[in-house]
Each structure stands twice: as structure tokens, then as C-alpha cells.
Design an enzyme around this catalytic site. Structure first.
Site, mmCIF file in Angstrom:
data_model
loop_
_atom_site.group_PDB
_atom_site.id
_atom_site.type_symbol
_atom_site.label_atom_id
_atom_site.label_comp_id
_atom_site.label_asym_id
_atom_site.label_seq_id
_atom_site.Cartn_x
_atom_site.Cartn_y
_atom_site.Cartn_z
ATOM 1 C CE LYS A 286 -3.919 -1.863 2.677
ATOM 2 N NZ LYS A 286 -4.950 -1.684 1.636
ATOM 3 N NE ARG A 360 -10.817 -9.839 -1.730
ATOM 4 C CZ ARG A 360 -11.124 -8.941 -2.671
ATOM 5 N NH1 ARG A 360 -11.477 -9.336 -3.893
ATOM 6 N NH2 ARG A 360 -11.082 -7.662 -2.399
HETATM 7 N N1 BES Z 1 -8.053 -3.759 4.444
HETATM 8 C C1 BES Z 1 -8.196 -3.368 3.095
HETATM 9 C C2 BES Z 1 -9.477 -2.554 2.826
HETATM 10 C C3 BES Z 1 -9.610 -1.240 3.527
HETATM 11 C C4 BES Z 1 -9.363 -0.060 2.860
HETATM 12 C C5 BES Z 1 -10.067 -1.160 4.827
HETATM 13 C C6 BES Z 1 -9.531 1.148 3.491
HETATM 14 C C7 BES Z 1 -10.226 0.051 5.468
HETATM 15 C C8 BES Z 1 -9.965 1.211 4.795
HETATM 16 C C9 BES Z 1 -8.236 -4.591 2.205
HETATM 17 O O1 BES Z 1 -7.469 -5.662 2.627
HETATM 18 C C10 BES Z 1 -7.711 -4.176 0.866
HETATM 19 O O2 BES Z 1 -6.561 -3.840 0.794
HETATM 20 N N2 BES Z 1 -8.555 -4.222 -0.155
HETATM 21 C C11 BES Z 1 -8.169 -3.860 -1.478
HETATM 22 C C12 BES Z 1 -8.654 -4.940 -2.413
HETATM 23 C C13 BES Z 1 -8.131 -4.815 -3.822
HETATM 24 C C14 BES Z 1 -6.635 -5.096 -3.842
HETATM 25 C C15 BES Z 1 -8.860 -5.776 -4.692
HETATM 26 C C16 BES Z 1 -8.817 -2.517 -1.811
HETATM 27 O O3 BES Z 1 -9.952 -2.277 -1.412
HETATM 28 O O4 BES Z 1 -8.148 -1.705 -2.437
HETATM 29 MN MN MN Z 2 -5.460 -5.508 1.988
#
Ligand code: BES
Ligand code: MN
Ligand code: ZN
Length: 508
Positions: A286, A360
Site C-alpha cells: 500500500k 477474503r
Molecule cells: N483492508 C483493506 C481494505 C480497507 C481499505 C479497509 C480502506 C479500510 C480502509 C483490504 O485488505 C484491501 O486492501 N482491499 C483492497 C482490495 C483490492 C486489492 C482488490 C482494496 O480495497 O483496495
Molecule cells: Mn489488503
């Protein structure tokens, strides 16, 4: 910690540092407890209403000094807003806001009338419950690591010691007291979740999460099982193992059990909360800005641990599994890579398109386990799963999806009474193609369009025929500012809704 209790008596006679009364918007001559206080003050409240200094608008709080006309030094008149819009959630908001205001004023002992239990039309118990929830959640602070004031807030070192709900009608005291006790319990449950979420990831790692769950379980007399890496290997939990493999912190699968209907083991529900103790994204790392917020990526799991305390105390006639897969998602030389193909506990193969879609993956194995090994009949999972749900619903509502409309409806109904807003998104078949993989049974990402739905549909590959509802709380687990019973930082969402849901499921 502040206590909220109920006392029989007259608000005009009550000795306290401050007395709280209320007013609906548009009311010009107050009645009830507010009217009695107005009389004792020789009409000061109605005069201020006439002068437009008090309007009754929700959130307004006007302080009047009593100069000996009442045993209490000051009266705070709080606005309840428009009567048509009034409900238990307004009581929570008003109670939280006024409690913080009283603390700022350095009030130690406060007394109040029950908001909305008169012309507001609320049941006395519901009013007192909402007042206790609002007061205790609104006063919540996380200052464990601050040795002194650093000037970031105005009320350092001050604490409101007690809030007494004063009731004149003896026949209502019992209902108010029961409601207040229930509200205090639910606030405590949500605070367990808030503390876990606010704690940094160097403290709350998977092992610590299991320790806290064990403390809660032991206090409540609930059996708990904690599985480690070896157990996961034995059971073929390849998805959970893939996420944990880049981290130096060992994974845990936590299973808490509440048995409220021992004769009918099939009368059960599993609440399964995502417990990513830190989500760096892994190799699909990230950006640095706001990455710290991912210490809260175990909010779903935290809400499950908090809710199990409440469920054990309220004793509904149903069996509940509280499940938390607790794992850290880190990049390293041992981390999984984009393109890796892994195998979940149910044998399905997964192409890991993006290591940041890790929630997931751990939920897949946790759900396979609770379904196959513990014979869960209904599953509700709770996860900070997608940034996409923040795009869809902002920071106002959590997303709800699921294959059992009945279960989804139960979640939505529970959320209406707790005020933790939720909104359903569809799981149309057409979205499924986005998760197709050229190399494996399924891919762990579905692209940008409808990201929350494809994430849910991925989990649906593992819930199969079980009754299932899914809550995406990525927009609601943290708040940027204090408002009513919500404070800056962790919200504790949806702990109170989970307890209410289980109570409701036990009744049908
Ligand atoms: N934990 C994150 C989602 C999240 C984002 C929670 C902002 C709280 C605040 C999750 O694991 C994630 O990184 N999701 C990705 C999925 C994508 C790579 C398909 C996302 O939402 O960008
Ligand atoms: Mn994630
Ligand atoms: Zn995550």
C-alpha cells in the site's frame, strides 16, 4: 470509568454539580422535568426560549447558573431536535455530546431526566439503554500511552464520575435501571472492540488478539479454542497460511463458543470477523499515506470478541460461534507473490492476483472451518474488506450483502435499532465473471468495478450452501471526528448490532 445509574426522586431536588434537562425543537413552554426545573428557576428556560437563545435543535447545550434556586449549581438544557425525527439514536447522540460537554466543564456528578421517555414516545428501558450507551461511548478515550496532556484535546485529566437518571415515577424506575444496565454492558462490549482497534499493531498482533479473546472468554465462562500454524497446516488452510507466510508474527484462528440452546445444536450462528492485525498490502504494498490506519484491519474480529461478551451476559436461546482468523499481512522474502496459486481448506484453488486482497483469503478458510468442523448453519462475516465500499457508502453506512435474504434482513433490522447504519448491495450472478481465473478455480480480485460486491462473491465461493450475510465495515470502523456517541478513532462498529442480531435470531 463513569457510572450511569437510576435514582427515584425529583430532578429539582437533586444535589449534583449539574442537572441536565431537555427540549424538543419548537417547544415554547416546556413540560415534565424540564418544566419543573423552569419553574424552580422562575421561568429562566422559557425566557431564553422566547429570546431565541434556546432553540431545542439537536446537539445544542445551553448552561444556566442556578444561584441557589436549585441544589445543583447549574442546569444544562440540551436540544433533542425535531420530535418527528426523534428516536433512540438521537438519545445516544445527545447523551454522548452532553457527557463530553459536562466533562469539559469539569463536572464530576451529574443528574439528568430520561430523554424522550415522556412526549418523545420512547419506552423507558430503551431510553435509559440509549442514554447509558451514548454517555459511556461518548466519553470514551484511548490515552493509555500518553503520560500527560499534549494539547491535542481540551479536557485532559478531567473525568465525569457519575450520571444519575432521576425519575419521579416509582413505577418506571425498575425499567429504567434494567435499560441502563443493558446499555452499560453494550458500551463495554463496544469499548473492548475500540481498544483493540486503537492499539497499535506492534502490541495487538495475532497472539495478543488470542490472549484478549481468552480473557473475555474466561471472564464470561465461554469455552475457547485457539489454533496455531501447525493446526492450519494439518487442516489444509492454504489461504490463511499464504497470507501469514510473509510475517514474523505467528497466526491464530480463534473460536469462542456460547451455548444457549444445548438441546438444539443446529440452532446456531457463526459470527466471523476479519482479524488482519496489520495490512501493509504485502508484496502488492500500500502507499505510505494513511497506511497506519491498517492497524485497524482487525476491526471485524474485535467486534466479534466484544459481542461474545455481551451475548454471554444476555443469555439468548441460541448457540453462537465467535470466530476470528488473526493474521498479519507483510511483505518479506517469505511473503506470497502476485500470481501464486494456493489451495483453501475446501480444496478450491485461488490465483492470488493481488496480495492486498488478503481479507477474503483468511475469511475463506475460517468459514470453511466453522462450516465443516463445527457445523455452523448460518454465517455472518464482518470485515474491513474493501476501499470500494467507502466509495459507495462513505463513512456513514456499512455495506451488507449475502445469499440468505432472511439473514440480511435480520442484520438490517438489528442495525436500525442500534443506529449503526447499514445498506444492502446486490450479489447478482453477472458480477461473478470478474473473479474468474485463467489458472485456478477463482481469482482473489475482480477489478475496480463493484469491488465490494466481487469481494463478497469471492467469500461466497466458500460459504456455498450455508445461510450467509456479509458486512463490509471499511468505511465505518474509524471516525475522523467526535460526534455524539462516536469519538475520533475506533468506532466499535458493529459490536452492538451483532449482539442485537443474535438476540433477535434467538427469538424466532
Ligand atoms: N483492508 C483493506 C481494505 C480497507 C481499505 C479497509 C480502506 C479500510 C480502509 C483490504 O485488505 C484491501 O486492501 N482491499 C483492497 C482490495 C483490492 C486489492 C482488490 C482494496 O480495497 O483496495
Ligand atoms: Mn489488503
Ligand atoms: Zn485488509
Amino acid at each position: 470509568m463513569t457510572t450511569v445509574r437510576v435514582a427515584e426522586g425529583s430532578i429539582t431536588q437533586y444535589e449534583a454539580d449539574a442537572v441536565v434537562v431537555n427540549l424538543f425543537e419548537g417547544v415554547t413552554s416546556p413540560g415534565g422535568g424540564t418544566g419543573a426545573v423552569d419553574q424552580a428557576l422562575d421561568g429562566a428556560i422559557s425566557a431564553l426560549i422566547a429570546d431565541k437563545e434556546i432553540s431545542g435543535r439537536q446537539g445544542e447545550a445551553v448552561t444556566i447558573h442556578t444561584f441557589g434556586k436549585l441544589p445543583a449549581k447549574r442546569v444544562v438544557v440540551v436540544g433533542l431536535g425535531k420530535r418527528e425525527k426523534f428516536d433512540a439514536d438521537a438519545v445516544r447522540a445527545v447523551s454522548g455530546g452532553v457527557a463530553r460537554r459536562l466533562r469539559q466543564m469539569n463536572v464530576k456528578r451529574a443528574a439528568t431526566i430520561a430523554h424522550g421517555a415522556g412526549i418523545g414516545g420512547l419506552d423507558a428501558g430503551d431510553s435509559a439503554q440509549a442514554m447509558a450507551e451514548g454517555t459511556l461511548l461518548g466519553l470514551y478515550e484511548f490515552k493509555r500511552y500518553r503520560s500527560r496532556s499534549n494539547g491535542s484535546d481540551g479536557d485532559d485529566g478531567k473525568s465525569l464520575d457519575e450520571m444519575v437518571i432521576v425519575e419521579r415515577d416509582a413505577s418506571r424506575v425498575q425499567a429504567l435501571a434494567t435499560g441502563a444496565a443493558k446499555g452499560a454492558l453494550l458500551a463495554e462490549c463496544a469499548i473492548i472492540a475500540r481498544d483493540l482497534v486503537n492499539e497499535p499493531a506492534n502490541v495487538v498482533n495475532p497472539a495478543r488478539m488470542a490472549e484478549v479473546a481468552t480473557e473475555v472468554a474466561n471472564d464470561a465462562g465461554l469455552p475457547i479454542t485457539v489454533l496455531g500454524r501447525e493446526d492450519m497446516i494439518e487442516r489444509g488452510m492454504g489461504a490463511m497460511l499464504a497470507v501469514t507466510q510473509g510475517s514474523a508474527n505467528e497466526p491464530r484462528l480463534i473460536i469462542m463458543e456460547y451455548t444457549g440452546d444445548p438441546e438444539n445444536p443446529e440452532n446456531n450462528v457463526a459470527i466471523v470477523g476479519k482479524g488482519i492485525t496489520f495490512d501493509s498490502g504485502g508484496i502488492s504494498i500500500k502507499p505510505a499515506a494513511s497506511m497506519w490506519e491498517m492497524k485497524g484491519d482487525m476491526s471485524g474480529g474485535a467486534s466479534v470478541i466484544g459481542a461474545m461478551k455481551g451475548i454471554a451476559a444476555l443469555k439468548p436461546k441460541i448457540n453462537v460461534f465467535g470466530v476470528v482468523p488473526a493474521v498479519e499481512n507483510m511483505p518479506s522474502g517469505t511473503a506470497q507473490r502476485p500470481g501464486d496459486i494456493i489451495r483453501a481448506m475446501n480444496g478450491k484453488t485461488i490465483e492470488v492476483d493481488n496480495t492486498d486482497a488478503e481479507g477474503r483469503l483468511i475469511l475463506a478458510d475460517a468459514i470453511c472451518y466453522i462450516k465443516e468442523v463445527r457445523k455452523a448453519r448460518r454465517v455472518v462475516d464482518i470485515a474491513t474488506l474493501t476501499g470500494a465500499v467507502v466509495v459507495a457508502l462513505g463513512h456513514v453506512a456499512s455495506g451488507v450483502m449475502g445469499t440468505s435474504q432472511e439473514l440480511v434482513d435480520s442484520v438490517l433490522t438489528a442495525s436500525k435499532s442500534t443506529g449503526e447504519k447499514m445498506w444492502q448491495l446486490p450479489l447478482f450472478e453477472e458480477y461473478k465473471r470478474q473473479n474468474r481465473s485463467d489458472y485456478a478455480d477463482v481469482k482473489n480480485t475482480g477489478g475496480r468495478p463493484a469491488g465490494s460486491i466481487t469481494a463478497a462473491l469471492f467469500i461466497g465461493e466458500f460459504t456455498e450452501d450455508v445461510e450467509w450475510a456479509h458486512l463490509d465495515i471499511a468505511g465505518t470502523f474509524m471516525s475522523e471526528r467526535a460526534s455524539g456517541h462516536v469519538v475520533k478513532g475506533a468506532t466499535g462498529v458493529p459490536t452492538r448490532t451483532l449482539v442485537r442480531l443474535v438476540e433477535d435470531l434467538a427469538e424466532v
